[in-house]
Design a protein around this motif. Structure first.
Motif, short mmCIF file in Angstrom:
data_model
loop_
_atom_site.label_atom_id
_atom_site.label_comp_id
_atom_site.label_asym_id
_atom_site.label_seq_id
_atom_site.Cartn_x
_atom_site.Cartn_y
_atom_site.Cartn_z
N THR A 177 93.86 4.04 -96.92
CA THR A 177 93.85 5.49 -96.83
C THR A 177 95.04 5.93 -95.98
N MET A 178 95.76 6.96 -96.44
CA MET A 178 96.98 7.41 -95.77
C MET A 178 96.77 8.75 -95.08
N ILE A 179 97.40 8.93 -93.91
CA ILE A 179 97.28 10.17 -93.16
C ILE A 179 98.67 10.73 -92.88
N LEU A 180 98.89 11.97 -93.29
CA LEU A 180 100.16 12.66 -93.05
C LEU A 180 99.90 13.97 -92.32
N TYR A 181 100.88 14.42 -91.55
CA TYR A 181 100.86 15.75 -90.96
C TYR A 181 101.82 16.64 -91.76
N GLU A 182 101.50 17.91 -91.89
CA GLU A 182 102.44 18.82 -92.54
C GLU A 182 102.28 20.25 -92.06
N ALA A 183 103.41 20.93 -91.90
CA ALA A 183 103.42 22.34 -91.52
C ALA A 183 103.15 23.20 -92.75
N PRO A 184 102.57 24.38 -92.57
CA PRO A 184 102.20 25.20 -93.73
C PRO A 184 103.38 25.56 -94.64
N HIS A 185 104.56 25.84 -94.05
CA HIS A 185 105.69 26.26 -94.87
C HIS A 185 106.34 25.11 -95.64
N LYS A 186 105.93 23.88 -95.36
CA LYS A 186 106.46 22.73 -96.09
C LYS A 186 105.42 22.07 -96.99
N LEU A 187 104.19 22.57 -96.95
CA LEU A 187 103.09 21.91 -97.65
C LEU A 187 103.31 21.85 -99.16
N LYS A 188 103.73 22.94 -99.77
CA LYS A 188 103.89 22.97 -101.22
C LYS A 188 104.88 21.92 -101.70
N ALA A 189 106.01 21.80 -101.02
CA ALA A 189 107.04 20.82 -101.40
C ALA A 189 106.51 19.40 -101.24
N THR A 190 105.77 19.16 -100.16
CA THR A 190 105.23 17.82 -99.93
C THR A 190 104.19 17.45 -100.98
N LEU A 191 103.33 18.38 -101.35
CA LEU A 191 102.34 18.11 -102.38
C LEU A 191 103.00 17.79 -103.72
N LYS A 192 104.07 18.50 -104.04
CA LYS A 192 104.79 18.23 -105.30
C LYS A 192 105.42 16.85 -105.28
N ASP A 193 105.97 16.45 -104.13
CA ASP A 193 106.55 15.10 -104.01
C ASP A 193 105.46 14.03 -104.12
N LEU A 194 104.31 14.29 -103.52
CA LEU A 194 103.20 13.34 -103.63
C LEU A 194 102.72 13.23 -105.06
N SER A 195 102.72 14.35 -105.77
CA SER A 195 102.32 14.35 -107.18
C SER A 195 103.25 13.48 -108.02
N LYS A 196 104.55 13.62 -107.77
CA LYS A 196 105.54 12.85 -108.53
C LYS A 196 105.44 11.36 -108.22
N THR A 197 105.17 11.04 -106.96
CA THR A 197 105.19 9.63 -106.53
C THR A 197 103.84 8.94 -106.71
N LEU A 198 102.76 9.60 -106.30
CA LEU A 198 101.43 8.98 -106.31
C LEU A 198 100.63 9.33 -107.55
N GLY A 199 101.00 10.41 -108.23
CA GLY A 199 100.25 10.85 -109.40
C GLY A 199 99.27 11.96 -109.06
N ASP A 200 98.84 12.68 -110.07
CA ASP A 200 97.97 13.83 -109.87
C ASP A 200 96.51 13.46 -109.64
N ASP A 201 96.10 12.25 -110.02
CA ASP A 201 94.68 11.90 -109.99
C ASP A 201 94.20 11.36 -108.64
N ARG A 202 95.13 11.08 -107.75
CA ARG A 202 94.76 10.51 -106.45
C ARG A 202 93.98 11.54 -105.62
N ARG A 203 92.87 11.11 -105.01
CA ARG A 203 92.07 12.02 -104.19
C ARG A 203 92.78 12.33 -102.87
N ILE A 204 92.64 13.57 -102.42
CA ILE A 204 93.25 14.00 -101.17
C ILE A 204 92.31 14.96 -100.47
N SER A 205 92.30 14.89 -99.15
CA SER A 205 91.55 15.84 -98.34
C SER A 205 92.55 16.60 -97.48
N LEU A 206 92.64 17.92 -97.70
CA LEU A 206 93.55 18.76 -96.92
C LEU A 206 92.76 19.38 -95.78
#
Length: 283
Positions: free
Chosen positions: A159-188
């Motif tokens: 299980t992976m834990i990341l920190y993110e600021a609100p103004h960067k969240l959208k970009a980070t989620l898109k990068d995670l989608s490209k790299t890890l895939g859309d089906d991976r479970r996440i808890s925000l």
């Protein structure tokens, strides 16, 4: 006689989360090294603490650490606090602890809140093994390093834990989608320990869609499901099977394996018997 360095965890939101031990320590030490004195004074005033503070942050951490170590060598006791949570966890306090240890100063930690652990415990994702990555490098600062770390996370089974600021969240989620895939479970997890605390348990794809129509609010801790080890094994086997058999054999022979052991290794990689490998090589 040298003083002691106290690593003191402070609340990440709710002030009631501070421990009696931390309060007593902050009242008794000679100096409090605070990441932002303007922020920490609110905490100290709330608990009627009047100990002198000094600023210790990312931009002065090396020189200030030397000065604080010198103070401790001369007998002063120092407590280090961060803006919120446990010092040294994605925090410049790491440098002060390092220099204090090098100088032979006694260091003790007064445990308490940590955003990463708080989020993990309410994520509903596996908690036995986890990897803490803190903040990803920004694309602007180091695009290659960001891409390298994301690629490492792609095959992370914990299980992976990341920190993110609100103004960067959208970009980070898109990068995670490209790299890890859309089906991976996440808890925000956001606003931890505060009135509007929330743990949004969805998939990465759903998270991307959610924030296309909503603006992120508050500081986020992202807890992400690790990859299924069987998926990695299947992917690895598929990659080996795409390689010419002779080239696959040569890969192990160059490592010094005997022909027999190389065939055994190749057979394991490809999910077949050693006899099958022998037959293919001889035909």
């Amino acid at each position: 006689m040298a003083g002691t360095l106290y690593v003191c965890a402070t609340p990440i939101g709710n002030l009631e989360d501070i421990t009696f031990r931390v309060i007593n320590c902050l009242k008794s030490v000679d100096i409090i090294a605070a990441e932002d004195t303007r922020n920490s004074i609110k905490l100290l005033n709330h608990f009627d603490i009047h100990t002198p503070m000094t600023a210790y942050h990312e931009f002065n951490k090396y020189d200030k650490a030397k000065a604080l170590v010198n103070d401790m060598l001369n007998g002063k006791n120092v407590a280090i606090i961060t803006d919120a949570g446990t010092p040294c966890i994605s925090d410049p306090g790491e440098e002060l602890v390092h220099q204090a240890a090098e100088a032979g100063i006694t260091i003790t930690s007064l445990p308490g809140p940590a955003a990463a652990i708080t989020a993990l415990t309410i994520s509903a994702l596996p908690t036995r093994r986890f990897a803490f990555e803190a903040f990803l490098p920004t694309e602007k600062a180091d695009k290659k390093e960001r891409a390298r770390i994301l690629e490492e996370l792609r095959t992370e089974t914990r299980t992976m834990i990341l920190y993110e600021a609100p103004h960067k969240l959208k970009a980070t989620l898109k990068d995670l989608s490209k790299t890890l895939g859309d089906d991976r479970r996440i808890s925000l997890c956001r606003e931890l320990t505060k009135k509007h605390e929330e743990a949004i348990r969805i998939t990465i794809g759903e998270a991307v869609a959610k924030y296309e129509t909503e603006d992120p609010r508050g500081e986020y801790v992202l807890v992400i499901e690790g990859r299924d080890p069987s998926d990695i094994a299947a992917e690895s086997e598929a990659n080996w099977n795409e390689m010419p058999l002779e080239e696959h054999m040569e890969h192990y022979l160059k490592q010094g394996l005997s022909e027999k052991d190389a065939m055994k290794a190749v057979a394991k990689d490809r999910g077949v018997s050693k006899r099958d490998i022998y037959t293919q090589l001889k035909t």
